[in-house]
Design a protein around this motif. Structure first.
Motif, short mmCIF file in Angstrom:
data_model
loop_
_atom_site.label_atom_id
_atom_site.label_comp_id
_atom_site.label_asym_id
_atom_site.label_seq_id
_atom_site.Cartn_x
_atom_site.Cartn_y
_atom_site.Cartn_z
N MET A 157 4.17 -2.41 -16.81
CA MET A 157 5.06 -1.30 -16.46
C MET A 157 5.42 -1.36 -14.99
O MET A 157 4.72 -0.85 -14.13
N THR A 158 6.49 -2.03 -14.67
CA THR A 158 6.92 -2.06 -13.30
C THR A 158 7.85 -0.89 -13.08
O THR A 158 8.76 -0.66 -13.84
N ASP A 159 7.59 -0.16 -12.02
CA ASP A 159 8.46 0.97 -11.71
C ASP A 159 9.62 0.48 -10.88
O ASP A 159 9.49 0.15 -9.71
N LYS A 219 10.00 -8.52 -0.88
CA LYS A 219 10.83 -9.63 -1.37
C LYS A 219 11.09 -10.63 -0.26
O LYS A 219 11.77 -10.31 0.72
N ARG A 263 -6.80 -1.57 -1.39
CA ARG A 263 -5.84 -0.73 -0.67
C ARG A 263 -4.69 -0.32 -1.59
O ARG A 263 -4.22 0.81 -1.54
N VAL A 264 -4.20 -1.26 -2.39
CA VAL A 264 -3.10 -0.96 -3.29
C VAL A 264 -3.53 0.03 -4.37
O VAL A 264 -2.81 0.94 -4.74
N ASN A 265 -4.73 -0.14 -4.84
CA ASN A 265 -5.23 0.73 -5.89
C ASN A 265 -5.50 2.14 -5.37
O ASN A 265 -5.30 3.11 -6.09
N MET A 299 10.82 1.90 -7.38
CA MET A 299 10.11 1.64 -6.12
C MET A 299 11.03 0.91 -5.15
O MET A 299 11.80 0.04 -5.55
N SER A 300 10.92 1.24 -3.89
CA SER A 300 11.77 0.59 -2.91
C SER A 300 11.17 -0.77 -2.55
O SER A 300 10.02 -1.05 -2.85
N SER A 301 11.97 -1.59 -1.92
CA SER A 301 11.53 -2.93 -1.56
C SER A 301 11.64 -3.15 -0.07
O SER A 301 12.50 -2.59 0.58
N MET A 302 10.76 -4.00 0.43
CA MET A 302 10.91 -4.46 1.80
C MET A 302 11.39 -5.90 1.74
O MET A 302 10.77 -6.73 1.09
N MET A 303 12.53 -6.16 2.40
CA MET A 303 13.08 -7.51 2.41
C MET A 303 12.54 -8.26 3.62
O MET A 303 12.00 -7.66 4.54
N SER A 356 -0.68 8.88 -4.35
CA SER A 356 0.69 9.25 -4.71
C SER A 356 0.75 10.15 -5.93
O SER A 356 1.81 10.59 -6.32
N LEU A 406 4.47 -4.36 -7.64
CA LEU A 406 3.33 -3.52 -8.03
C LEU A 406 3.48 -3.15 -9.48
O LEU A 406 4.58 -2.89 -9.96
N GLU A 461 0.84 -1.20 0.00
CA GLU A 461 0.00 0.00 0.00
C GLU A 461 0.88 1.26 0.00
O GLU A 461 0.50 2.30 -0.54
N ARG A 482 -3.48 0.36 -10.07
CA ARG A 482 -2.26 -0.31 -9.62
C ARG A 482 -2.64 -1.71 -9.15
O ARG A 482 -3.61 -1.87 -8.41
N SER A 502 3.63 1.59 -1.56
CA SER A 502 4.43 1.56 -2.79
C SER A 502 5.76 0.82 -2.66
O SER A 502 6.69 1.10 -3.39
N GLN A 503 5.83 -0.10 -1.73
CA GLN A 503 7.04 -0.91 -1.61
C GLN A 503 6.80 -2.30 -2.17
O GLN A 503 5.74 -2.88 -1.95
N HIS A 504 7.79 -2.82 -2.89
CA HIS A 504 7.73 -4.22 -3.28
C HIS A 504 8.10 -5.04 -2.05
O HIS A 504 8.77 -4.54 -1.16
N SER A 534 -3.73 3.57 -3.20
CA SER A 534 -2.44 4.22 -2.99
C SER A 534 -1.97 4.95 -4.25
O SER A 534 -1.23 5.90 -4.17
N ILE A 535 -2.40 4.50 -5.40
CA ILE A 535 -1.97 5.15 -6.65
C ILE A 535 -2.60 6.54 -6.73
O ILE A 535 -1.98 7.50 -7.15
#
Lengths: 100, 106
Positions: free
Chosen positions: B1-3, A45, B97-99, B6-10, B105, A54, A39, A77, A41-43, B101-102
């Motif tokens: 189209m993947t941006d 992994k 929820r994800v949608n 975007m940051s990632s959470m590991m 932003s 996303l 939500e 999205r 905007s983080q991927h 967020s677009i």
């Protein structure tokens, strides 16, 4: 038989000695953290399992399948999941054991 | 189209976030719990079971039929057996929820 949150909490209780309430809360929290990251905007992994990514889709023409009426599908999205190598291999091994 | 910006959470960050919110639990326990959850999910799929998490989504297997392929080095035809691949279908709450967020932003 599908795996559910209740099954997962039960196993945390059995394996880790957490009490039932703690186990249930951790399962809830796990999925909530992944949702929150996506939500925000983080991927996400998760090595060994896979990546949640996303994708932003642009608006495109669509149709009401019943009436044939044209209605645009708005920009949106969406979440996609790409299984990791390890998970793919484990699942393929299952395919190998099935006679198709 | 993947941006890709975007940051990632590991996984390790996910564990940290969870441990911070469950401060009465030892970090090690949260770590073991997350590993167990992912193992349980992998195991379910590896034995042909589905996973159903309301509000998050479901995981199932999709079958890819056998097909004729080629050895990219020699060009020889090889027959590739059918296989199963994991598939994720996001649940309603996650989709919404994800949608949302677009819109935020932009």
């Amino acid at each position: 038989m599908a795996l559910t949150k209740a099954d997962m909490a039960e196993r945390l209780f059995d394996e880790l000695g957490l009490n039932k309430r703690e186990a249930k809360e951790l399962v809830e929290l796990f999925f909530e953290e992944v949702r929150e990251a996506l939500e925000n905007s983080q991927h996400v992994k998760l090595s060994g399992f896979g990546n949640f990514a996303l994708r932003d889709k642009t608006q495109r023409p669509g149709r009401n399948p019943k009436t044939g009426e044209e209605i645009p599908i708005c920009a949106r999205r969406v979440v996609t999941f790409r299984p990791g190598q390890k998970l793919k291999q484990r699942v393929e091994a299952y395919a190998g054991s099935q006679q198709q | 189209m993947t941006d890709d910006s975007m940051s990632s959470m590991m996984k390790s960050e996910l564990i940290e976030m969870m441990a911070r919110k469950q401060s009465h639990l030892a970090y090690k326990d949260v770590e073991l719990a997350v590993k167990s959850l992912l193992e349980q999910m992998s195991e379910a799929l590896a034995t042909g079971d589905r996973i159903e998490i309301r509000g998050f989504g479901s995981f199932s297997l999709h079958f890819r039929p056998p097909r004729a392929g080629r050895n990219p080095k020699t060009g020889d035809a090889v027959s590739l057996p059918g296989k199963y691949v994991p598939h994720f279908k996001p649940g309603k709450e996650l989709r919404e929820r994800v949608n949302q967020s677009i819109q935020k932003s932009e």
